[in-house]
Each structure stands twice: as C-alpha cells, then as structure tokens.
Scaffold this motif. Structure first.
Motif, mmCIF file in Angstrom:
data_model
loop_
_atom_site.group_PDB
_atom_site.id
_atom_site.type_symbol
_atom_site.label_atom_id
_atom_site.label_comp_id
_atom_site.label_asym_id
_atom_site.label_seq_id
_atom_site.Cartn_x
_atom_site.Cartn_y
_atom_site.Cartn_z
ATOM 1 N N ALA A 1 97.850 11.710 -126.863
ATOM 2 C CA ALA A 1 98.795 10.922 -127.660
ATOM 3 C C ALA A 1 99.259 11.727 -128.875
ATOM 4 O O ALA A 1 100.458 11.820 -129.147
ATOM 5 N N VAL A 2 98.315 12.339 -129.569
ATOM 6 C CA VAL A 2 98.659 13.145 -130.748
ATOM 7 C C VAL A 2 99.518 14.341 -130.343
ATOM 8 O O VAL A 2 100.499 14.670 -131.014
ATOM 9 N N LYS A 3 99.174 14.971 -129.227
ATOM 10 C CA LYS A 3 99.927 16.134 -128.752
ATOM 11 C C LYS A 3 101.396 15.785 -128.482
ATOM 12 O O LYS A 3 102.303 16.519 -128.881
ATOM 13 N N LEU A 4 101.631 14.647 -127.820
ATOM 14 C CA LEU A 4 103.013 14.272 -127.495
ATOM 15 C C LEU A 4 103.812 13.917 -128.751
ATOM 16 O O LEU A 4 104.977 14.305 -128.882
ATOM 17 N N ILE A 5 103.194 13.197 -129.674
ATOM 18 C CA ILE A 5 103.892 12.871 -130.929
ATOM 19 C C ILE A 5 104.193 14.153 -131.689
ATOM 20 O O ILE A 5 105.300 14.339 -132.205
ATOM 21 N N HIS A 6 103.222 15.042 -131.742
ATOM 22 C CA HIS A 6 103.418 16.321 -132.438
ATOM 23 C C HIS A 6 104.528 17.139 -131.782
ATOM 24 O O HIS A 6 105.345 17.764 -132.476
ATOM 25 N N ARG A 7 104.582 17.141 -130.456
ATOM 26 C CA ARG A 7 105.658 17.865 -129.758
ATOM 27 C C ARG A 7 107.028 17.334 -130.167
ATOM 28 O O ARG A 7 107.959 18.106 -130.388
ATOM 29 N N MET A 8 107.151 16.000 -130.254
ATOM 30 C CA MET A 8 108.448 15.425 -130.647
ATOM 31 C C MET A 8 108.811 15.822 -132.070
ATOM 32 O O MET A 8 109.934 16.235 -132.342
ATOM 33 N N LEU A 9 107.844 15.694 -132.985
ATOM 34 C CA LEU A 9 108.129 16.032 -134.383
ATOM 35 C C LEU A 9 108.456 17.512 -134.530
ATOM 36 O O LEU A 9 109.349 17.880 -135.302
ATOM 37 N N SER A 10 107.778 18.358 -133.782
ATOM 38 C CA SER A 10 108.069 19.796 -133.819
ATOM 39 C C SER A 10 109.456 20.096 -133.276
ATOM 40 O O SER A 10 110.162 20.969 -133.784
ATOM 41 N N LYS A 11 109.856 19.357 -132.252
ATOM 42 C CA LYS A 11 111.187 19.559 -131.669
ATOM 43 C C LYS A 11 112.270 19.193 -132.680
ATOM 44 O O LYS A 11 113.281 19.892 -132.785
ATOM 45 N N TYR A 12 112.068 18.100 -133.431
ATOM 46 C CA TYR A 12 113.028 17.754 -134.491
ATOM 47 C C TYR A 12 113.137 18.894 -135.487
ATOM 48 O O TYR A 12 114.226 19.249 -135.923
ATOM 49 N N LEU A 13 111.994 19.466 -135.863
ATOM 50 C CA LEU A 13 111.998 20.578 -136.810
ATOM 51 C C LEU A 13 112.754 21.770 -136.235
ATOM 52 O O LEU A 13 113.589 22.373 -136.909
ATOM 53 N N ASP A 14 112.495 22.095 -134.962
ATOM 54 C CA ASP A 14 113.196 23.201 -134.299
ATOM 55 C C ASP A 14 114.709 22.977 -134.272
ATOM 56 O O ASP A 14 115.484 23.916 -134.422
ATOM 57 N N LEU A 15 115.111 21.721 -134.068
ATOM 58 C CA LEU A 15 116.533 21.379 -133.993
ATOM 59 C C LEU A 15 117.160 21.179 -135.365
ATOM 60 O O LEU A 15 118.379 21.020 -135.475
ATOM 61 N N LEU B 1 111.664 9.462 -142.124
ATOM 62 C CA LEU B 1 111.893 10.890 -142.051
ATOM 63 C C LEU B 1 110.768 11.606 -141.317
ATOM 64 O O LEU B 1 109.618 11.172 -141.318
ATOM 65 N N ARG B 2 111.148 12.694 -140.702
ATOM 66 C CA ARG B 2 110.231 13.505 -139.899
ATOM 67 C C ARG B 2 108.960 13.847 -140.677
ATOM 68 O O ARG B 2 107.853 13.732 -140.162
ATOM 69 N N ASP B 3 109.086 14.248 -141.945
ATOM 70 C CA ASP B 3 107.916 14.637 -142.734
ATOM 71 C C ASP B 3 106.980 13.464 -142.978
ATOM 72 O O ASP B 3 105.757 13.616 -142.981
ATOM 73 N N ALA B 4 107.532 12.278 -143.173
ATOM 74 C CA ALA B 4 106.698 11.085 -143.364
ATOM 75 C C ALA B 4 105.944 10.759 -142.077
ATOM 76 O O ALA B 4 104.762 10.408 -142.114
ATOM 77 N N LEU B 5 106.621 10.876 -140.955
ATOM 78 C CA LEU B 5 105.970 10.626 -139.671
ATOM 79 C C LEU B 5 104.875 11.656 -139.413
ATOM 80 O O LEU B 5 103.788 11.320 -138.948
#
Length: 116
Positions: free
Chosen positions: A28-42, A95-99
C-alpha cells in the motif's frame, strides 16, 4: 497517469490473500509513494479527485486497512471520464508535499492489531 506503471508487481488474488499485514502495508505504501513520485517527476500536483483518494488511502494505511488503501489508489488512477461527475470540484486539493508527509507519518506509525 499510467495505472499499469503504478500498480506493477502488485500481487493479485489469491496471492494477495496469503500476504501478512506487514507485506500488505508495504504494498500500500509503495503504490502511494509511486503515485506521489510520479507527480514530482511530472512537476504537477494531484487534482481534487486524486488528492481525496490518496488522502483516503493514507488514512487506510494508518488504520490498518491495506486492501482498502490499494482500492483507493486504484480509484485515484481513474481517468477523468470514468470519475463520478458530481465529485468534481467538491473537495479541496491537497498538495503533493502534504500527502507525502502524511504517508511518511502513516508508514512510521506502529501497526495496529487486526490489520488486513
């Protein structure tokens, strides 16, 4: 966002059912982290739909409901045309950072008894 890229490697039934709570939390943590990282990449922030679903997923991780967290990540990945029309614009954007901060807190909190 590419759903396949985010959920890559996630165990499916019946493999998910035999995982223990530690492994489910890790996924669960891995998938949430992947999404947040993707936002950062984009270089973008989640929209209202995505941020609400991710906030709920993080809450589920904190509560030990890892299967519900995975489901919420899946909903966050829904294309705009598949989303509930009356939802749009009803929730504030987190915001991404808050999440990400909430995810770090949820991940470092002690696991609850009866997690599933």
């Amino acid at each position: 966002m590419d759903r396949v890229e985010i959920i890559e490697g996630l165990p499916r039934d019946p493999a998910w059912r035999v995982l223990g709570p530690v492994e489910r939390k890790e996924w669960a943590v891995k998938l949430i982290h992947r999404m947040l990282s993707k936002y950062l990449d984009l270089g973008k922030e989640p929209d209202a739909w995505e941020s609400a679903e991710l906030a709920y997923a993080i809450t589920c991780v904190s509560s030990g409901y890892y299967t519900a967290a995975i489901s919420s990540v899946n909903l966050a990945l829904a294309p705009v045309e598949e989303r509930t029309p009356h939802f749009v614009g009803r929730n504030p954007i987190l915001l991404r950072d808050a999440l990400y901060s909430a995810l770090v807190h949820a991940n470092t909190a002690p696991m609850r008894d009866g997690a599933y």
